[in-house]
Design a protein around this motif. Sequence first.
Motif, short mmCIF file in Angstrom:
data_model
loop_
_atom_site.label_atom_id
_atom_site.label_comp_id
_atom_site.label_asym_id
_atom_site.label_seq_id
_atom_site.Cartn_x
_atom_site.Cartn_y
_atom_site.Cartn_z
N LYS A 6 -7.27 33.07 126.77
CA LYS A 6 -7.34 32.61 125.39
C LYS A 6 -8.41 31.53 125.23
O LYS A 6 -8.67 30.75 126.15
CB LYS A 6 -5.99 32.06 124.94
N PRO A 7 -9.03 31.46 124.05
CA PRO A 7 -10.11 30.48 123.85
C PRO A 7 -9.58 29.07 123.68
O PRO A 7 -8.43 28.85 123.28
CB PRO A 7 -10.76 30.97 122.56
N ASN A 8 -10.43 28.11 124.00
CA ASN A 8 -10.17 26.73 123.63
C ASN A 8 -10.63 26.51 122.19
O ASN A 8 -11.47 27.26 121.67
CB ASN A 8 -10.93 25.78 124.55
N ILE A 9 -10.08 25.48 121.56
CA ILE A 9 -10.44 25.20 120.16
C ILE A 9 -10.70 23.71 120.00
O ILE A 9 -9.82 22.88 120.28
CB ILE A 9 -9.33 25.65 119.19
N LEU A 10 -11.88 23.38 119.58
CA LEU A 10 -12.28 22.00 119.29
C LEU A 10 -12.47 21.87 117.79
O LEU A 10 -13.39 22.43 117.22
CB LEU A 10 -13.59 21.67 120.02
N PHE A 11 -11.57 21.15 117.16
CA PHE A 11 -11.60 20.96 115.70
C PHE A 11 -11.94 19.50 115.44
O PHE A 11 -11.18 18.59 115.74
CB PHE A 11 -10.25 21.32 115.09
N ILE A 12 -13.14 19.28 114.90
CA ILE A 12 -13.65 17.94 114.64
C ILE A 12 -13.61 17.68 113.14
O ILE A 12 -14.09 18.50 112.34
CB ILE A 12 -15.10 17.79 115.14
N THR A 13 -13.04 16.55 112.74
CA THR A 13 -13.04 16.16 111.34
C THR A 13 -13.61 14.75 111.20
O THR A 13 -13.54 13.94 112.11
CB THR A 13 -11.64 16.19 110.71
N ASP A 95 3.73 25.78 121.28
CA ASP A 95 4.83 26.68 121.64
C ASP A 95 4.34 28.03 122.13
O ASP A 95 5.14 28.85 122.59
CB ASP A 95 5.77 26.87 120.44
N ASN A 96 3.04 28.27 122.02
CA ASN A 96 2.46 29.52 122.50
C ASN A 96 1.44 29.27 123.61
O ASN A 96 0.48 30.02 123.77
CB ASN A 96 1.83 30.29 121.34
N GLY A 97 1.68 28.21 124.39
CA GLY A 97 0.94 28.04 125.62
C GLY A 97 -0.28 27.15 125.60
O GLY A 97 -1.02 27.11 126.58
N PRO A 358 -4.17 28.66 109.35
CA PRO A 358 -3.91 30.00 109.90
C PRO A 358 -5.13 30.59 110.60
O PRO A 358 -4.98 31.44 111.49
CB PRO A 358 -3.51 30.82 108.68
N THR A 359 -6.32 30.14 110.22
CA THR A 359 -7.53 30.63 110.89
C THR A 359 -7.52 30.25 112.35
O THR A 359 -7.81 31.08 113.24
CB THR A 359 -8.79 30.07 110.20
N LEU A 363 -7.51 32.79 115.51
CA LEU A 363 -8.53 32.73 116.56
C LEU A 363 -7.90 32.54 117.94
O LEU A 363 -8.41 33.04 118.94
CB LEU A 363 -9.50 31.59 116.27
N ALA A 364 -6.78 31.81 117.98
CA ALA A 364 -6.07 31.56 119.24
C ALA A 364 -5.12 32.69 119.62
O ALA A 364 -4.51 32.65 120.68
CB ALA A 364 -5.30 30.25 119.14
N ASP A 365 -4.98 33.67 118.73
CA ASP A 365 -4.08 34.80 118.95
C ASP A 365 -2.63 34.34 119.14
O ASP A 365 -1.92 34.76 120.04
CB ASP A 365 -4.52 35.63 120.16
N VAL A 366 -2.22 33.41 118.25
CA VAL A 366 -0.82 33.00 118.21
C VAL A 366 -0.31 33.28 116.79
O VAL A 366 -1.10 33.35 115.84
CB VAL A 366 -0.64 31.52 118.56
N PRO A 367 0.98 33.47 116.60
CA PRO A 367 1.51 33.82 115.29
C PRO A 367 1.20 32.74 114.24
O PRO A 367 1.33 31.55 114.51
CB PRO A 367 3.02 33.93 115.52
N VAL A 368 0.81 33.19 113.07
CA VAL A 368 0.57 32.28 111.94
C VAL A 368 1.90 31.80 111.41
O VAL A 368 2.89 32.55 111.38
CB VAL A 368 -0.25 33.01 110.85
N LEU A 369 1.96 30.56 110.99
CA LEU A 369 3.18 30.02 110.39
C LEU A 369 3.60 30.88 109.20
O LEU A 369 2.77 31.37 108.44
CB LEU A 369 2.96 28.58 109.93
#
Length: 455
Positions: A6-13, A95-97, A358-359, A363-369
Motif C-alpha cells: 500500500k502507498p504512503n500518504i503525505l498530506f501537507i497543509t 484501523d486498516n493497517g 474519502p480521496t 488512494l490508500a485502498d481502505v474503506p471510505v467512511l
Amino acid sequence: MRTTDKPNILFITADQHRYDYLESVENAPAALQTPNLRRIAEQGIYFPNCTTNAPVCAPARIALATGLQPSRVGALDNGCFLPANVPTYYQQLRDNGYRVGCVGKLDLAKPDGYNGRFGDRPRAYSWGFTHPEECEGKMHAGSSPTPIGPYTHYLEEKGLLKAFHDDYRNRSAGGWIKDGSYDSVLPTEDFEDTYIGRRAAEFIQQIPEDFPWHLFVSFVGPHDPFDPPTEYADKYRDVAMPPHIADDMHGKPEWVKQRVVDLTPEEIAVTRRQYCAATELIDAQIGEMLAALEQRGMLENTYILYSSDHGEMLGDHGLYTKSVAYEAALRVPLLIAGPGIAAGQTSDALVELIDVNPTICELADVPVLENIDARSIASVLRGESEEHRTETVSALRNFRCIRTATHKLIENYNDVTELYDLSTAPTELHNIAQTERRLATQLRTRLGRRFRASL
C-alpha cells in the motif's frame, strides 16, 4: 520487512494560504518563489477551484477529519470540539493497517489550550493518530509565558520563549495586522514552521517500512501575524505586489463592513510581502520533506497532497484574515501527485476541502467512511472524469454560501443577500442579487437543498 504494498500518504497543509499565492498561478505575485509546490503541481494535478467548507480554522479542520459539513457536528466557529463519537479518516487508516502521524496544528479541540509536553495528549490517539506531535498555532504559542506544547517547550529550552511571548503581546496590543506585520524576533531555525518542517522530515527519515504510513503535516503559517524571519523577509522587502481589490462596500452586509481595516496601499503591500516570505519558508520545508522521501526511496510509492484550511483576504475589500465568503478567504490551493496520477494537469472541477477525506481513503485502498458529505475525487485523479460537483458550499454562524462555476450566492443571516457573477466580474464588487432575483432564488433553493441533504 514491509507487510503491504500500500502507498504512503503525505498530506501537507498550511494555515490561511489563499489559492492565488502560489508560483506560476495566474495573478500570483511575480516575485513569489514556491519551487517545491510548483514541483508537486508539475508532477500531478492542480485544482484551482477548491473551496473550504468553513473559512475559519477549527470548523474547516473538523470537517476535513470527518468528511461532514461542519454544521452537522456543530462546528460553526473556533469554539468547537470534534465530537468523540464521530469517526475520522485518521481512525479509518489506522484501523486498516496504517501508521498515522501528525506534526503541527490540528485544531480538533481548540478551546483546550494544552497540547502536552510532546504534542501527544491522550485525545490525539482517540482521533486516530499513532504518532502525534500536535503543535501550537501561532497566536496560541505566543499567548503563554510558560510552555503549553512541544514548540513552546522547544523555545523555552533554547531560551527564546520570553522574547517570543513578549513580541506577540506587543503585536496584539498594537493590532495583529496594522502594527504587527514586522519580522520575527526568532532566527529562521527556531521559527515554528521551520520546527514543524524539520520534525516532519525526521518522521520520514525514521519511520520503519514494515507498515504504510500517513503523515499529516500542518504548518501554522502564513497565518497572521505576518512575521517571517528576517532572512526570508529581506527577499521581498521592496518587491512589487499585486494591487488589492479596492471596494466601496456598496451591497455588502453590515457585519462585513464593520471588519474593514484602515490601511494605506503601501501598508497593504507590506503585509503581502511578509505573507510571501512566510509562504516561501513553508515551501523550503516542503523541499526538505521531498528530499527525505527521495533519500528513503519512498517517493515513487507516496501520494503527496497540499492544501490549506482556508484563505486570507490580505487587504482585498479592505479585509484581513478569513471568516467571510469572498474568493480570497473561501478558495484554497489543492495539489495532488503520486502513483498513477498523470503529470502536469490542471482540473477545473469544483471541489470541496472535505473531499480530500474519502480521496485519501480510496488512494490508500481502505474503506471510505459511511454517511459522509464528502465525495472522493479519485476518478478525476485517474483521468476517468473531468467533472466532480455542480457547486460547492460553505457556512459559518453569519452566513452560508453556494459557489458554481459562474456565480456565488451568499446568504447573510438577518442582512442583505449577495450574488456575484464570477465569470464576468470575479472581483466581487457588484452585488446583483436585486437585479437577478430569479437566479438568486434558484441558487438559494440549491443552497437549502445541499444543507438539508446533510442533516
